[in-house]
Design an enzyme around this catalytic site. Structure first.
Site, PDB file in Angstrom:
ATOM      1  N   ILE A  16      49.504  51.929  47.465  1.00 38.08           N
ATOM      2  CA  ILE A  16      50.370  52.797  46.649  1.00 38.08           C
ATOM      3  C   ILE A  16      50.017  54.266  46.892  1.00 38.08           C
ATOM      4  N   ALA A  87      40.666  52.446  43.394  1.00 31.90           N
ATOM      5  CA  ALA A  87      40.198  51.311  42.595  1.00 31.90           C
ATOM      6  C   ALA A  87      39.943  50.128  43.518  1.00 31.90           C
ATOM      7  N   THR A 104      33.378  50.941  40.592  1.00 31.58           N
ATOM      8  CA  THR A 104      34.476  51.812  41.047  1.00 31.58           C
ATOM      9  C   THR A 104      35.464  52.119  39.927  1.00 31.58           C
ATOM     10  N   THR A 134      47.546  49.473  35.383  1.00 32.27           N
ATOM     11  CA  THR A 134      48.278  48.234  35.651  1.00 32.27           C
ATOM     12  C   THR A 134      48.757  47.553  34.375  1.00 32.27           C
ATOM     13  N   ASP A 135      49.778  46.723  34.504  1.00 27.03           N
ATOM     14  CA  ASP A 135      50.248  45.945  33.344  1.00 27.03           C
ATOM     15  C   ASP A 135      49.265  44.827  32.983  1.00 27.03           C
ATOM     16  N   GLU A 136      48.326  44.527  33.897  1.00 25.46           N
ATOM     17  CA  GLU A 136      47.412  43.396  33.639  1.00 25.46           C
ATOM     18  C   GLU A 136      46.493  43.656  32.446  1.00 25.46           C
ATOM     19  N   TYR A 159      38.950  42.228  37.011  1.00 22.21           N
ATOM     20  CA  TYR A 159      39.760  43.377  37.457  1.00 22.21           C
ATOM     21  C   TYR A 159      40.472  44.026  36.278  1.00 22.21           C
ATOM     22  N   LYS A 163      40.049  47.775  34.535  1.00 20.66           N
ATOM     23  CA  LYS A 163      41.139  48.757  34.421  1.00 20.66           C
ATOM     24  C   LYS A 163      41.373  49.105  32.948  1.00 20.66           C
ATOM     25  N   LYS A 198      47.174  40.357  49.271  1.00 21.48           N
ATOM     26  CA  LYS A 198      48.084  40.201  48.142  1.00 21.48           C
ATOM     27  C   LYS A 198      49.214  39.265  48.562  1.00 21.48           C
ATOM     28  N   LEU A 199      49.825  38.600  47.566  1.00 20.02           N
ATOM     29  CA  LEU A 199      50.737  37.481  47.845  1.00 20.02           C
ATOM     30  C   LEU A 199      51.756  37.744  48.969  1.00 20.02           C
ATOM     31  N   GLY A 292      41.312  31.645  35.239  1.00 19.18           N
ATOM     32  CA  GLY A 292      41.845  32.588  34.242  1.00 19.18           C
ATOM     33  C   GLY A 292      43.212  33.148  34.608  1.00 19.18           C
ATOM     34  N   TYR A 350      39.642  30.955  50.820  1.00 15.41           N
ATOM     35  CA  TYR A 350      40.577  29.820  50.834  1.00 15.41           C
ATOM     36  C   TYR A 350      39.961  28.484  51.230  1.00 15.41           C
TER      37      TYR A 350
HETATM   38  P1  NAD Z   1      44.561  49.349  47.285  1.00 17.31           P
HETATM   39  O1  NAD Z   1      43.446  48.365  47.125  1.00 17.31           O
HETATM   40  O2  NAD Z   1      45.576  49.142  48.330  1.00 17.31           O
HETATM   41  O3  NAD Z   1      43.954  50.803  47.505  1.00 17.31           O
HETATM   42  C1  NAD Z   1      42.847  51.287  46.804  1.00 17.31           C
HETATM   43  C2  NAD Z   1      42.295  52.498  47.543  1.00 17.31           C
HETATM   44  O4  NAD Z   1      41.169  52.993  46.803  1.00 17.31           O
HETATM   45  C3  NAD Z   1      41.795  52.179  48.953  1.00 17.31           C
HETATM   46  O5  NAD Z   1      42.269  53.144  49.856  1.00 17.31           O
HETATM   47  C4  NAD Z   1      40.283  52.238  48.824  1.00 17.31           C
HETATM   48  O6  NAD Z   1      39.629  52.654  50.018  1.00 17.31           O
HETATM   49  C5  NAD Z   1      40.115  53.275  47.714  1.00 17.31           C
HETATM   50  N1  NAD Z   1      38.832  53.095  47.011  1.00 17.31           N
HETATM   51  C6  NAD Z   1      38.299  51.938  46.528  1.00 17.31           C
HETATM   52  N2  NAD Z   1      37.078  52.175  45.996  1.00 17.31           N
HETATM   53  C7  NAD Z   1      36.844  53.509  46.118  1.00 17.31           C
HETATM   54  C8  NAD Z   1      35.759  54.361  45.756  1.00 17.31           C
HETATM   55  N3  NAD Z   1      34.670  53.860  45.154  1.00 17.31           N
HETATM   56  N4  NAD Z   1      35.861  55.679  46.031  1.00 17.31           N
HETATM   57  C9  NAD Z   1      36.954  56.189  46.644  1.00 17.31           C
HETATM   58  N5  NAD Z   1      38.006  55.424  47.038  1.00 17.31           N
HETATM   59  C10 NAD Z   1      37.951  54.111  46.772  1.00 17.31           C
HETATM   60  O7  NAD Z   1      45.214  49.449  45.838  1.00 17.31           O
HETATM   61  P2  NAD Z   1      46.732  49.699  45.412  1.00 17.31           P
HETATM   62  O8  NAD Z   1      47.415  48.397  45.321  1.00 17.31           O
HETATM   63  O9  NAD Z   1      47.293  50.787  46.249  1.00 17.31           O
HETATM   64  O10 NAD Z   1      46.502  50.215  43.920  1.00 17.31           O
HETATM   65  C11 NAD Z   1      46.286  51.603  43.654  1.00 17.31           C
HETATM   66  C12 NAD Z   1      46.124  51.790  42.163  1.00 17.31           C
HETATM   67  O11 NAD Z   1      47.270  51.325  41.478  1.00 17.31           O
HETATM   68  C13 NAD Z   1      44.947  51.022  41.573  1.00 17.31           C
HETATM   69  O12 NAD Z   1      44.334  51.825  40.597  1.00 17.31           O
HETATM   70  C14 NAD Z   1      45.582  49.786  40.954  1.00 17.31           C
HETATM   71  O13 NAD Z   1      44.816  49.324  39.858  1.00 17.31           O
HETATM   72  C15 NAD Z   1      46.924  50.332  40.507  1.00 17.31           C
HETATM   73  N6  NAD Z   1      48.034  49.375  40.458  1.00 17.31           N
HETATM   74  C16 NAD Z   1      48.322  48.573  41.523  1.00 17.31           C
HETATM   75  C17 NAD Z   1      49.419  47.709  41.462  1.00 17.31           C
HETATM   76  C18 NAD Z   1      49.807  46.809  42.625  1.00 17.31           C
HETATM   77  O14 NAD Z   1      50.686  45.978  42.471  1.00 17.31           O
HETATM   78  N7  NAD Z   1      49.214  46.942  43.788  1.00 17.31           N
HETATM   79  C19 NAD Z   1      50.212  47.672  40.316  1.00 17.31           C
HETATM   80  C20 NAD Z   1      49.871  48.506  39.236  1.00 17.31           C
HETATM   81  C21 NAD Z   1      48.797  49.361  39.333  1.00 17.31           C
HETATM   82  O1  DAU Z   2      50.520  43.366  37.863  1.00 19.90           O
HETATM   83  C1  DAU Z   2      49.971  44.398  38.612  1.00 19.90           C
HETATM   84  C2  DAU Z   2      48.878  43.856  39.500  1.00 19.90           C
HETATM   85  O2  DAU Z   2      49.521  43.097  40.509  1.00 19.90           O
HETATM   86  C3  DAU Z   2      47.998  44.940  40.111  1.00 19.90           C
HETATM   87  O3  DAU Z   2      47.314  45.619  39.099  1.00 19.90           O
HETATM   88  C4  DAU Z   2      46.999  44.332  41.094  1.00 19.90           C
HETATM   89  O4  DAU Z   2      46.252  45.365  41.725  1.00 19.90           O
HETATM   90  C5  DAU Z   2      47.772  43.556  42.130  1.00 19.90           C
HETATM   91  O5  DAU Z   2      46.872  42.925  43.009  1.00 19.90           O
HETATM   92  C6  DAU Z   2      48.680  42.515  41.475  1.00 19.90           C
HETATM   93  O6  DAU Z   2      47.900  41.446  40.868  1.00 19.90           O
HETATM   94  P1  DAU Z   2      48.309  39.907  41.012  1.00 19.90           P
HETATM   95  O7  DAU Z   2      47.113  39.081  40.817  1.00 19.90           O
HETATM   96  O8  DAU Z   2      49.516  39.605  40.200  1.00 19.90           O
HETATM   97  O9  DAU Z   2      48.791  39.918  42.570  1.00 19.90           O
HETATM   98  P2  DAU Z   2      48.526  38.903  43.787  1.00 19.90           P
HETATM   99  O10 DAU Z   2      49.379  39.363  44.912  1.00 19.90           O
HETATM  100  O11 DAU Z   2      47.076  38.676  44.045  1.00 19.90           O
HETATM  101  O12 DAU Z   2      49.118  37.526  43.228  1.00 19.90           O
HETATM  102  C7  DAU Z   2      50.479  37.419  42.798  1.00 19.90           C
HETATM  103  C8  DAU Z   2      50.677  36.001  42.274  1.00 19.90           C
HETATM  104  O13 DAU Z   2      50.576  35.080  43.376  1.00 19.90           O
HETATM  105  C9  DAU Z   2      49.608  35.571  41.271  1.00 19.90           C
HETATM  106  O14 DAU Z   2      50.207  34.746  40.271  1.00 19.90           O
HETATM  107  C10 DAU Z   2      48.644  34.730  42.097  1.00 19.90           C
HETATM  108  C11 DAU Z   2      49.532  34.125  43.183  1.00 19.90           C
HETATM  109  N1  DAU Z   2      48.875  33.875  44.499  1.00 19.90           N
HETATM  110  C12 DAU Z   2      48.231  34.919  45.073  1.00 19.90           C
HETATM  111  C13 DAU Z   2      47.574  34.773  46.282  1.00 19.90           C
HETATM  112  C14 DAU Z   2      46.836  35.920  46.933  1.00 19.90           C
HETATM  113  C15 DAU Z   2      48.952  32.644  45.109  1.00 19.90           C
HETATM  114  O15 DAU Z   2      49.578  31.690  44.579  1.00 19.90           O
HETATM  115  N2  DAU Z   2      48.325  32.474  46.308  1.00 19.90           N
HETATM  116  C16 DAU Z   2      47.626  33.484  46.929  1.00 19.90           C
HETATM  117  O16 DAU Z   2      47.044  33.244  48.022  1.00 19.90           O
END
Ligand code: NAD
Ligand code: DAU
Length: 353
Positions: A16, A87, A104, A134-136, A159, A163, A198-199, A292, A350
């Site tokens: 992001i 993060a 972190t 995050t919504d989590e 996680y 957050k 991620k999925l 969980g 896995y």
């Molecule tokens: P990501 O894992 O792709 O990226 C995280 C970045 O943070 C990476 O570039 C990593 O190198 C950097 N980082 C990690 N630890 C660090 C540290 N100690 N110091 C400096 N940099 C560090 O994550 P993302 O999916 O892009 O998520 C970004 C933010 O948005 C996070 O805070 C996450 O909780 C939040 N968020 C993500 C989602 C989602 O669906 N991916 C949804 C809602 C909120």
């Molecule tokens: O809701 C926001 C969050 O969404 C962010 O804060 C997190 O950073 C982001 O990783 C994401 O969390 P989820 O756990 O929802 O995302 P993930 O892609 O890991 O998994 C999505 C769904 O798919 C979840 O119900 C678990 C399932 N899953 C995931 C993986 C990696 C599987 O069934 N198989 C898999 O191998």
């Protein structure tokens, strides 16, 4: 050049963060953007090669857990604003290694808050600390209802607990010291440059390579998917317009059970790879559930829509098709991030299921 703002964006080399950095550098040439990232497995400067020559962009490799380096950087750079995304972000990794998430996500956030408070030194006018969350943090829904900004926090994974804790610290610094802050809590993002743990990108990669698609439990968990570019558009609006001390929920009004999403993805991939209809679906393998595992997330984003006029721009099928196309066209990116340590992670994650 005399810049109007000097904004620190943390985690800008991640999924992001890289979209946000790109939006801000291109849209606001009068802002100086400093991207701070320690470059974990999830951080990749190849996500930002198009910005390397931009005069309003620079990169700093630094760990937000390293309080003294962060403090020194703030003193030297005198940022006007912070948008904090850095993060540890993957739930499965938090189950294996919770402490790293505390370091972190909690300590790192507190270090940034302390440094902002220190350099702004009660002169908070025109300053802003934006915490991306995050919504989590709200926990898990049953079959009905949606997360609102007022929903009580109820995190279940290490996680989401980390957050939630970081959100509480941001609010505590606003209430206690008046540190000018805003928070947003967003649902699941998808799109280009997402790390294939991620999925969606994991399954695109596995389908392409004819590998099993490990569906946790029965695949009945529900997530609310939002295109990443719609998320960063919302961040832009909230950063510029939200009242200090407020929170906004961001979500796609786009709920899918995992299994329905996976079947749609398989259908799109069959077409793109010229496979027979139903071929990719045969890779679906039900595996042991995530510990969980939250059942359902759904975001009520009506406050954001009403106050700031935001709404998602893409239908999910269209966004998912664009995402698949991006990964197929960027196989070099995908290959580079899945070499090395990725295989070790994949096997450990896995094989035990
Ligand atoms: P990501 O894992 O792709 O990226 C995280 C970045 O943070 C990476 O570039 C990593 O190198 C950097 N980082 C990690 N630890 C660090 C540290 N100690 N110091 C400096 N940099 C560090 O994550 P993302 O999916 O892009 O998520 C970004 C933010 O948005 C996070 O805070 C996450 O909780 C939040 N968020 C993500 C989602 C989602 O669906 N991916 C949804 C809602 C909120
Ligand atoms: O809701 C926001 C969050 O969404 C962010 O804060 C997190 O950073 C982001 O990783 C994401 O969390 P989820 O756990 O929802 O995302 P993930 O892609 O890991 O998994 C999505 C769904 O798919 C979840 O119900 C678990 C399932 N899953 C995931 C993986 C990696 C599987 O069934 N198989 C898999 O191998």
């Amino acid at each position: 050049m005399d810049y109007k703002k000097k904004i620190l964006i943390t985690g800008g080399a991640g999924f992001i963060g890289s979209h946000l950095v790109r939006l801000f550098v291109n849209k606001y040439p009068n802002y100086q953007i400093v991207n701070l990232d320690v470059l974990t497995y999830a951080g990749n400067l190849a996500n930002l090669t198009d910005l390397e020559k931009k005069s309003n962009y620079s990169f700093v490799k630094m760990d937000i857990v390293d309080a003294s380096s962060i403090q020194e950087l703030f003193e030297t750079e005198q940022f006007t604003d912070v948008i904090h995304l850095a993060a540890e972000s993957h739930v499965d990794r938090s189950i294996t290694n919770p402490t790293e998430f505390v370091m972190t996500n909690v300590i790192g956030t507190v270090n940034l808050l302390n440094s902002a408070k220190h350099i702004w030194n009660d002169h908070f006018e025109g300053k802003r600390f934006y915490h991306v969350s995050t919504d989590e943090v709200y926990g898990s829904l049953g079959n009905t209802g949606m997360f609102e900004e007022t929903t009580a926090y109820d995190p279940h994974s290490p996680y989401s607990a980390s957050k939630a804790s970081s959100d509480h610290f941001v609010r505590a610094y606003f209430d206690t010291y008046g540190l000018p802050s805003v928070i947003s809590n967003c649902s699941n993002n998808y799109g280009s440059y997402q790390f294939p743990e991620k999925l969606i990108p994991l399954f695109i990669n596995n389908i392409q390579n004819n590998k099993a698609l490990p569906v946790y439990g029965k695949g009945e968990n529900i997530r609310d998917w939002l295109w990443v570019e719609d998320h960063v558009r919302a961040i832009d609006l909230i950063f510029h317009q939200a009242e200090l001390g407020t929170t906004y929920n961001i979500g796609g009004h786009n709920e899918w059970t995992n299994i329905d999403l996976i079947k749609l993805l398989c259908e799109i991939m069959d077409k793109k790879l010229n496979r027979k209809t139903g071929e990719s679906e045969q890779l679906i393998t039900y595996v042991k559930d995530r510990a969980g595992h939250d059942l359902r997330y759904a975001i009520d984003s009506s406050k954001l829509q009403k106050d700031l006029g935001w709404k998602p721009s893409l239908q999910f099928e269209e966004g998912l098709t664009k995402t698949v196309e991006w990964y197929l066209e960027n196989s070099e990116w995908l290959n580079s991030v899945t070499s090395g340590d990725y295989q070790k992670y994949y096997n450990e994650q896995y094989q035990k299921r």
